[in-house]
Design a protein around this motif. Structure first.
Motif, PDB file in Angstrom:
ATOM      1  N   LEU A 500     -16.124   4.866  -8.939  1.00  0.00           N
ATOM      2  CA  LEU A 500     -17.292   5.599  -8.448  1.00  0.00           C
ATOM      3  C   LEU A 500     -17.083   7.083  -8.743  1.00  0.00           C
ATOM      4  O   LEU A 500     -16.125   7.694  -8.260  1.00  0.00           O
ATOM      5  N   VAL A 520     -25.806  -1.031  -5.439  1.00  0.00           N
ATOM      6  CA  VAL A 520     -24.878  -0.634  -6.500  1.00  0.00           C
ATOM      7  C   VAL A 520     -24.743  -1.810  -7.464  1.00  0.00           C
ATOM      8  O   VAL A 520     -24.390  -2.928  -7.055  1.00  0.00           O
ATOM      9  N   THR A 588     -17.512  -6.742 -10.023  1.00  0.00           N
ATOM     10  CA  THR A 588     -18.188  -6.452  -8.762  1.00  0.00           C
ATOM     11  C   THR A 588     -17.243  -6.506  -7.565  1.00  0.00           C
ATOM     12  O   THR A 588     -17.442  -5.787  -6.586  1.00  0.00           O
ATOM     13  N   VAL A 591     -15.727  -3.172  -7.414  1.00  0.00           N
ATOM     14  CA  VAL A 591     -16.714  -2.187  -6.975  1.00  0.00           C
ATOM     15  C   VAL A 591     -16.911  -2.276  -5.464  1.00  0.00           C
ATOM     16  O   VAL A 591     -16.969  -1.253  -4.761  1.00  0.00           O
ATOM     17  N   GLU A 592     -16.992  -3.500  -4.930  1.00  0.00           N
ATOM     18  CA  GLU A 592     -17.136  -3.672  -3.484  1.00  0.00           C
ATOM     19  C   GLU A 592     -15.972  -3.015  -2.747  1.00  0.00           C
ATOM     20  O   GLU A 592     -16.159  -2.322  -1.731  1.00  0.00           O
ATOM     21  N   VAL A 595     -16.438   0.795  -2.877  1.00  0.00           N
ATOM     22  CA  VAL A 595     -17.513   1.244  -1.987  1.00  0.00           C
ATOM     23  C   VAL A 595     -17.042   1.214  -0.538  1.00  0.00           C
ATOM     24  O   VAL A 595     -17.347   2.127   0.252  1.00  0.00           O
ATOM     25  N   ILE A 604     -21.474  -3.796   4.172  1.00  0.00           N
ATOM     26  CA  ILE A 604     -21.594  -4.021   2.723  1.00  0.00           C
ATOM     27  C   ILE A 604     -21.588  -5.516   2.444  1.00  0.00           C
ATOM     28  O   ILE A 604     -20.833  -6.276   3.056  1.00  0.00           O
ATOM     29  N   ARG A 606     -21.866  -8.408  -1.028  1.00  0.00           N
ATOM     30  CA  ARG A 606     -21.794  -8.556  -2.487  1.00  0.00           C
ATOM     31  C   ARG A 606     -22.610  -9.774  -2.904  1.00  0.00           C
ATOM     32  O   ARG A 606     -22.499 -10.838  -2.297  1.00  0.00           O
ATOM     33  N   ILE A 632     -25.384  -1.442   2.279  1.00  0.00           N
ATOM     34  CA  ILE A 632     -25.186  -1.322   0.832  1.00  0.00           C
ATOM     35  C   ILE A 632     -25.045  -2.713   0.240  1.00  0.00           C
ATOM     36  O   ILE A 632     -24.241  -3.527   0.715  1.00  0.00           O
ATOM     37  N   VAL A 634     -23.970  -4.643  -3.105  1.00  0.00           N
ATOM     38  CA  VAL A 634     -23.272  -4.557  -4.388  1.00  0.00           C
ATOM     39  C   VAL A 634     -23.513  -5.859  -5.133  1.00  0.00           C
ATOM     40  O   VAL A 634     -23.404  -6.944  -4.548  1.00  0.00           O
ATOM     41  N   VAL A 654     -22.888   1.341 -12.086  1.00  0.00           N
ATOM     42  CA  VAL A 654     -21.494   1.727 -12.284  1.00  0.00           C
ATOM     43  C   VAL A 654     -21.156   1.867 -13.761  1.00  0.00           C
ATOM     44  O   VAL A 654     -20.486   2.819 -14.168  1.00  0.00           O
TER      45      VAL A 654
END
Length: 824
Positions: A500, A520, A588, A591-592, A595, A604, A606, A632, A634, A654
């Protein structure tokens, strides 16, 4: 003598001709049992008055059984399936299978039985077989006791009887082969299953005698049962009586006394009641909002076309312009004319919100069709449609075959989406099949998208489709502001491990501080796409495919996303035993994690194929997001299209250029579409949205134009590039892939096929290749591809059919993709 043509679910097999016994009726669209080689299979009658011609075999077999009293598959669906099979060079039975409900075919099996002359055969076997084979005797004992047994069930049945001797599946299989060779047993073809696969419920109903004064002495439970039944004259489920302590023995006695009767009633498996439809009130947008001027203009053009024959149209509306509101009003107009509505969406995830909205608008006469339902639910929904209990069908690609009568409106939402193209046989495109379905039904065919495919845009630009545009968002809301982050600068300053960027991280934190929501996107699942040994440089690779294994850290596995191979996440390099293993790239799951680190207090979730495997999971997560129980989201491209969440004000991408390096001439188009669509998820409420796009190629035209939402500019440039390179939509393609365990054999056979095709081309089309495919090995087979390229689609398909018919040994090792969307 009456002849019929029958499609059977055998890959690559064409229509078969059978003789209809005297006095037997089998109209078009009915299911029949026929003999194919040594097996009995279920087929579907496609032509009920087939002529005697050159293709009629010299020896004809009879239809063995007709399963339906009335037509099972409507003629318009049979016509569509035959068109799909012809155009996409697939066997008609394969396509009919796609059109059938689950359990529509009866299962083809082989049973093992004692030979007709069993006594002689057993004496013969005693001379031929070793005397120390207890498994053989166990098999014979089983068949003497049970009669014919389905062959695949023999091993389990014998194993349960084995006492004092080994009876592994391999030993039993050898014993069966030995007995078959000796003539002691024989195989018989059968079909198993029921023509009607509805779920049945045992229903107890009082007879007229139950309402008369008792003439016989009743026990306490019998009297109690009669009292309950008389109070419910229409009867009740046997389980309700059982819950009141009235068991089956009491019911049996009442039936014997003539006071009650038992019926078996079909019970619908309702996906809306079970939750597997994923529908939720919170997902549904408001109904029939006041139309905007652009929506009114669109309806003024489109609504009069319903009921006036076939009219193809493209609704090109920017994200947030209210295309769904147009769909609702067009559906209402079709229903007022007593015409059916078919609405296709590309992903199961999108059916939840659309079905919720349409159910609120039109009640229970809405059905859904997609693979996320159980087989039983799909079966019952299909039969509701077939019985005429449904006016609107919403579903994914295969719903194009729904048996919906009197179609007046066919809508293909997000028509550009590649999910409409099936990647296994039959390799049809749902959008194009929907066009043919609408044409045959004389319906309005409406394609909707903010980023239409170049093929569709060219049809509209040249006047073959009516073009309707909506250039403004509802209530004149502005499109999201898009900021591009050059990750080369970020890597130079903070190192190559940044996921990020500071810009995106700060924006996420600010979004949460304002109590707003964010999405995201990274279109790659897993934790990392590869595992690298820094000692020897080797990467973990799939043993079956020419790809690296993806790291799934939470599951502690490395997996192949093509063949499904999985292995434990290694702690040391299998090649050099070194312990310096490095995760390269991001998915992903990573990314999770990042985040969570940037926003530790955020809720959050996913959304990708790994987290959404459970039935109804995607609808549940989207419902929680809509209810603001998640801050959020993702995910992969599953979150990028069609969703309407007014509180989402920030979208982060991303790695925007992840698809640009794919060996595919459509890479730029797909990147532009994905970025435009995901940016369109932001700012659909009262607050203007923002999209932050991280990229290593900020000056690539697809990324730059997507950031400006400049569709017309992108289309003009991309069409010019395609015309120079002679790519679709200016020309047509057929992708042929030859597969074999040996690369040399695949190359040789592909070369022979290519020469046959060149000899048939006669300058009507070109043949490119053969050459190893970009994905050179898949599921243990090497892959070699060649392309047909030209404007004469009919000649290309006919030549392919002719060339392959001359090479029958190739049929099991070749894949033909007409109008391919994947070049791999």
């Amino acid at each position: 003598m009456r002849l019929v043509r029958v499609a059977v679910p055998v890959p690559g097999l064409g229509l078969l001709t059978y003789r209809l016994p005297d006095g037997v009726q089998a109209p078009r669209g009915t299911r029949v049992v026929v003999q194919v080689g040594p097996r009995k299979v279920t087929g579907l009658v496609t032509h009920d008055n087939a002529p005697l011609d050159d293709e009629t075999p010299a020896r004809l077999r009879d239809i063995l059984e007709v399963l339906d009293d009335v037509t099972f598959l409507p003629e318009e669906v049979v016509d569509l399936a035959l068109w799909v099979g012809d155009y996409y060079l697939a066997g008609p039975g394969e396509v009919i299978s796609s059109a059938m409900p689950p359990k529509g075919w009866l299962r083809s099996d082989m049973t093992l039985a004692l030979a007709d002359d069993a006594a002689d055969a057993e004496r013969h076997a005693a001379r031929e077989l070793p005397l120390d084979q207890p498994v053989d005797e166990a098999i014979l004992d089983l068949l003497r006791e049970k009669g014919p047994v389905v062959r695949r069930q023999v091993a389990r049945a014998v194993a349960t009887r084995a006492k004092g001797f080994d009876a592994t599946p391999e030993i039993i299989s050898r014993a069966v082969r030995r007995l078959l060779k000796a003539g002691t047993v024989r195989l018989q073809p059968v079909v198993t299953g029921k023509a009607d696969a509805s779920r049945k419920q045992r229903w107890i109903r009082p007879t007229a005698a139950a309402f008369e004064p008792a003439t016989a002495r009743l026990g306490a439970k019998q009297a109690a049962a009669i009292a309950v039944l008389v109070g419910t004259p229409e009867g009740m489920d046997a389980s309700v009586l059982r819950d009141q302590g009235i068991g089956s023995e009491v019911v049996r006695r009442l039936v014997a006394m003539g006071l009650a009767q038992v019926e078996w009633r079909a019970v619908a498996r309702d996906p809306f009641a079970s939750g597997s439809a994923g529908t939720s009130e919170v997902l549904a947008a408001p109904l029939f909002l006041p139309v905007t001027p652009e929506q009114a203009d669109a309806l003024a053009v489109l609504e009069p076309l319903i009921g006036q024959g076939f009219h193809p149209a493209l609704l090109h509306g920017v994200t947030g312009s209210g295309k769904t509101q147009v769909y609702l009003r067009l559906a209402r107009a079709a229903l007022t004319q007593e015409r059916g509505v078919l609405l296709l969406v590309p992903e199961i995830a999108l059916t939840s919100a659309v079905a919720s909205l349409f159910r609120r608008a039109f009640g229970e006469r809405v059905a859904i069709q997609h693979s996320g339902l159980s087989d039983g639910e799909r079966y019952d929904q299909w039969h509701r449609i077939r019985r005429g209990e449904v006016d609107i069908v919403i579903g994914t690609r295969s719903a194009v075959f729904a048996p919906l009568p009197r179609l007046g409106l066919v809508i293909v939402d997000e028509e550009h989406d590649t999910a409409y193209k099936q990647e296994e046989s039959p390799r049809y495109h749902g959008r194009d099949a929907a066009m043919v379905r609408a044409r045959d039904a004389g319906a309005l065919a409406l394609l909707g998208s903010a980023t239409p495919s170049l093929e569709t845009w060219r049809h509209a630009a040249e006047g073959r489709y009516r073009l309707v545009r909506m250039r403004e968002r509802v209530n004149n809301r502005p499109l999201a502001e898009v900021r591009t982050v050059d990750m080369r600068d970020v890597f130079a300053q903070d190192g190559p491990d940044v996921v990020l960027s500071p810009t995106l991280r700060d924006a996420l934190q600010a979004c949460l501080a304002r109590r707003e929501q964010a999405m995201v996107l990274l279109n790659r699942r897993g934790y990392a796409p590869s595992l690298l040994c820094r000692g020897c440089g080797n990467t973990a690779e799939c043993p079956n495919c020419a790809v690296t294994l993806t790291v799934h850290r939470r599951a502690a596995q490395v997996r192949c996303h093509y063949c499904g191979y999985a292995a434990p996440l290694p702690e040391a390099c299998p090649s050099c035993t070194g312990e310096f293993l490095e995760y390269t790239g991001i998915g992903t799951e990573r990314v999770e994690q990042e985040v969570h680190a940037a926003c530790p207090d955020a809720r959050i979730a996913r959304v990708d194929r790994d987290t959404m495997q459970r039935r109804g999971a995607i609808g549940a997560v989207l419902g929680r997001f809509a209810a603001r129980e998640i801050d959020i989201l993702v995910g992969t491209q599953m979150i990028a299209k069609g969703h309407d969440f007014p509180q989402v004000t920030l979208v982060g991408v991303v790695s925007a250029d992840i698809g640009l390096g794919v060996a595919d001439f459509r890479a730029a188009e797909r990147t532009f579409q994905l970025l435009t669509q995901v940016a369109g998820r932001a700012g659909r409420g009262d607050v203007r949205g923002e999209a932050i796009v991280q990229t290593l190629h900020p000056h690539h035209y697809a990324i730059g134009m997507a950031s400006r939402q400049a569709y017309d500019e992108f289309v003009e440039r991309e069409l010019e590039f395609r015309e120079r390179m002679r790519y679709p939509p200016w020309l047509s393609l057929i992708n042929i892939v030859v597969r074999h365990e040996s690369l040399a054999t695949a190359l040789r056979e592909a070369g022979v096929l290519a020469e046959r095709l060149r000899s048939l081309a006669a300058e009507r089309f070109g043949v490119l290749g053969p050459a190893p495919a970009p994905l050179g090995r898949l599921r243990g087979e090497s892959r070699v591809q060649l392309f047909l390229k030209g404007r004469d689609r009919a000649a290309m398909r006919q030549s392919t059919r002719q060339a392959l018919s001359a090479m029958p040994s190739l049929h099991k090792h070749v894949t033909v993709d007409v109008d391919p969307l994947s070049m791999l």
